[in-house]
Each structure stands twice: as structure tokens, then as C-alpha cells.
Motif scaffolding. Structure first.
Motif, PDB file in Angstrom:
ATOM      1  N   GLY A  68       2.847   5.802  51.666  1.00 29.97           N
ATOM      2  CA  GLY A  68       4.083   5.300  52.241  1.00 29.97           C
ATOM      3  C   GLY A  68       5.317   6.042  51.800  1.00 29.97           C
ATOM      4  N   ALA A  69       5.207   6.889  50.762  1.00 32.79           N
ATOM      5  CA  ALA A  69       6.353   7.652  50.278  1.00 32.79           C
ATOM      6  C   ALA A  69       6.541   8.913  51.117  1.00 32.79           C
ATOM      7  N   SER A  70       7.735   9.497  51.015  1.00 35.05           N
ATOM      8  CA  SER A  70       8.036  10.709  51.766  1.00 35.05           C
ATOM      9  C   SER A  70       7.469  11.935  51.057  1.00 35.05           C
ATOM     10  N   GLY A 243      10.627   3.154  47.388  1.00 34.73           N
ATOM     11  CA  GLY A 243       9.554   3.332  48.361  1.00 34.73           C
ATOM     12  C   GLY A 243       8.692   2.105  48.509  1.00 34.73           C
ATOM     13  N   SER A 244       7.701   2.206  49.369  1.00 34.59           N
ATOM     14  CA  SER A 244       6.879   1.056  49.724  1.00 34.59           C
ATOM     15  C   SER A 244       5.961   0.607  48.598  1.00 34.59           C
ATOM     16  N   SER A 245       5.690   1.487  47.629  1.00 34.51           N
ATOM     17  CA  SER A 245       4.792   1.114  46.540  1.00 34.51           C
ATOM     18  C   SER A 245       5.524   0.539  45.330  1.00 34.51           C
ATOM     19  N   THR A 246       6.831   0.342  45.459  1.00 34.88           N
ATOM     20  CA  THR A 246       7.623  -0.157  44.339  1.00 34.88           C
ATOM     21  C   THR A 246       7.372  -1.643  44.110  1.00 34.88           C
ATOM     22  N   TRP A 251      12.696  -3.948  42.431  1.00 34.64           N
ATOM     23  CA  TRP A 251      13.675  -4.333  43.455  1.00 34.64           C
ATOM     24  C   TRP A 251      14.702  -5.298  42.866  1.00 34.64           C
ATOM     25  N   MET A 262      10.828  -6.058  51.348  1.00 36.40           N
ATOM     26  CA  MET A 262      10.062  -5.410  50.295  1.00 36.40           C
ATOM     27  C   MET A 262       8.642  -5.212  50.814  1.00 36.40           C
ATOM     28  N   PHE A 263       8.234  -4.004  50.973  1.00 36.05           N
ATOM     29  CA  PHE A 263       6.931  -3.716  51.537  1.00 36.05           C
ATOM     30  C   PHE A 263       5.827  -4.126  50.576  1.00 36.05           C
ATOM     31  N   THR A 265       2.555  -4.104  48.335  1.00 39.81           N
ATOM     32  CA  THR A 265       1.806  -3.027  47.690  1.00 39.81           C
ATOM     33  C   THR A 265       0.313  -3.214  47.855  1.00 39.81           C
TER      34      THR A 265
END
Length: 309
Positions: A68-70, A243-246, A251, A262-263, A265
Motif C-alpha cells: 500500500g505504500a508508494s 501510509g496504509s500499514s501505519t 495516527w 485509517m486504513f 493493517t
């Protein structure tokens, strides 16, 4: 936001970010040229290809650090070395353009970063040069040794990017090194600016968030007391780069506003399957108990719709 679409502009952006930046941040910086509504679809396609050629001439693409990260765009090692050496010698290295016709400066002479961020064009001392190279390469053993010899080096900034040693440690994700340096600086009577801003406005916390270094974020906020709502040159606060794995803890630590998405994990398959069990007798998903209409007097229960459990 970029003022032009050129090799110098791409290089200036990447070097100001410490030689490495997320692909999404790079695209956002140049989006006014890549998504110009005045262009036709063919012209936009040609401009995207031209932009790719500029990036490929300077950098390589590294895979995303987490799902999910760039992806990261990283300056080529040879260019980073040229810039570091030119900084030490007080000169500007040259680079041929993408057609190989005419030499050009690695950093445009008109770039404000030459006047404001690079400082005076005087040669650095041998120890200062070693400090700069060790910081940018993430060689904490060398950084530690140089600090023990001359603690005031910790107050130095990279003349081009504006990075302090805290920026570099945050970018490389070295939480233990960050803790050790902060403790050693206190013992030496030095005050490190934990909220120092780089040439494009990044604090060490911004870089830790951009690169997904959650331990570094905790050290900066909980132990060093950095500010979490500082905006960078693009007007973004550190939490806006998460990112999405945070984890949810991070947060909250960065004071993301309530209602921020918040995506997850972990995949949601288990919770979904527990709600929508398929009835073996009908082959259809059974309705959750909380949504079923109770059967009262006059209500008719159809066998075909009854639950099998």
C-alpha cells in the motif's frame, strides 16, 4: 509546486528531499505540468513520457517498503557522490542533458537553493566533509566517531538540502542512533533543534512519516518532544504522509483529526465471512440476526427462507 518541467527541477526536488522521495510526492510536485487541462490527450501522453525520461536520467525506482505504500524514487549513487564532492570543493558539477548535446549544471544557477541553502562557496574542512558524507550515507558508526571528536558537528546543516543530522537519522529510520545522539548532545551541552526545517520545509518528523519509520516517530514525539502539527513547504503536516500499514497508535500520536480514514493493517475477510455465512440449504447468505424481523402473530415463515442454524 514546481515552476518548470526540467531535469534541473527534478534534481532540485529529489536532492531537497534527501536524495529519495515517494513517487506520489514527486508526481504531486509536477502535477500542474502532467495534468494540464489545456493539453490534448496526445500532448499529455508525450509530456508524461518526457517526464519519465527526466526521472530515469537521474534516479532509479525502488519497490514500496510496505503493502500500500508508494514506490521510492532514489537519486543515482554517482549523482549523489558528485553533489557531495562538489559541496566539499565549492564547485558545481555538470551533467549532459538527456540528448547528450549540451552540458548543464547539476543545480541550476537560477535555483534559489544555490543562494539560500548551499551557503558560502568555500571548501569544507576534511572533518566537515566526512560528517556530511557519513550522514547522507547513514553510516552511524562514522557519525558517532566524528561526533565524539567534535560534538559541534551535530549543529551543521547540509548546504543543499538543509538537512540536519536529525533529518538524516529520521530518513534512514535509525531510532537507536537518534536516541544515542540526543543523549550524547545533552551531555555535551548542545541543544538540537528537533523541529528544524529543511530546504522544502520538512522536519525530521515529516521524513519519518514519509518513509514509514514508526519507531523514529515515537522517539521524536515521546522522547524528544517535537511538534506534530508543523506544516512543510506544501502545507502538509506529518500525519498526512502516513501510509496504509501505519498503526492506529501512530495516527493518534501525530494528532490526526477525528474522522480521518485509517486504513486497516489486517484483511477484513474473517469479519466479513462471519457476518455473511452462506446457508447450505439455500446457497444464499443468511441475514445477520440483528437485521432479522422477529416473527410475531400473523407473520408467515417460509421454509425456504428459514435459517439452517
Amino acid at each position: 509546486m514546481a515552476r518548470e518541467l526540467s531535469q534541473e527541477a527534478v534534481l532540485d526536488f529529489l536532492w531537497a528531499a534527501g536524495g529519495r522521495a515517494p513517487n506520489t510526492a514527486l508526481l504531486r510536485h509536477f502535477q500542474r505540468f502532467l495534468r494540464d487541462p489545456a493539453l490534448t490527450e496526445q500532448e499529455r501522453r508525450e509530456r508524461r513520457e518526457y517526464f519519465k525520461s527526466l526521472v530515469n536520467s537521474l534516479a532509479t525506482v525502488h519497490p514500496a517498503a510496505a503493502p500500500g505504500a508508494s514506490k521510492d524514487i532514489v537519486l543515482r549513487r554517482s549523482i549523489r557522490c558528485q553533489l557531495a564532492l562538489s559541496e566539499a570543493q565549492g564547485t558545481l558539477p555538470s551533467l549532459h542533458d538527456d540528448c547528450g548535446r549540451q552540458p548543464r549544471s547539476l543545480l541550476a544557477k537560477s535555483s534559489p537553493r544555490n543562494a539560500a541553502s548551499r551557503g558560502p562557496l568555500v571548501p569544507l574542512g576534511q572533518r566537515e566533509h566526512a560528517w556530511l558524507v557519513a550522514m547522507s550515507a547513514g553510516c552511524w558508526a562514522e557519525v558517532r566517531g566524528l561526533f565524539m571528536e567534535e560534538p559541534e558537528l551535530a549543529l551543521q546543516r547540509d548546504f543543499i538540502s538543509g538537512f540536519t543530522v536529525l533529518h538524516w537519522l529520521a530518513k534512514h529510520g535509525d531510532g537507536p542512533g537518534l536516541q544515542e545522539l540526543a543523549a550524547a548532545a545533552r551531555q555535551a551541552g548542545l541543544v538540537l533543534d528537533v523541529d528544524a526545517r529543511s530546504g522544502c520545509g520538512y522536519t525530521p518528523l515529516h521524513l519519518a512519516a514519509i518513509h514509514g519509520h514508526q519507531l523514529v516517530i515515537k522517539v521524536l514525539v515521546l522522547q524528544l518532544g517535537c511538534q506534530v502539527q508543523v506544516r512543510d513547504g506544501s502545507g502538509r503536516r506529518p500525519w498526512e504522509y502516513l501510509g496504509s500499514s501505519t498503526s492506529g497508535e501512530i495516527w493518534q500520536l501525530l494528532e490526526a483529526p477525528r474522522g480521518t480514514i485509517m486504513f486497516p493493517t489486517q484483511p477484513l475477510a474473517r469479519s466479513v465471512s462471519s457476518v455473511s455465512k452462506v446457508s447450505p440449504s439455500t446457497g444464499r447468505a443468511a441475514m445477520p440476526a440483528c437485521l432479522r424481523v422477529p416473527l410475531g402473530r400473523g407473520a408467515v415463515s417460509h421454509p425456504s427462507d428459514s435459517d439452517s442454524d
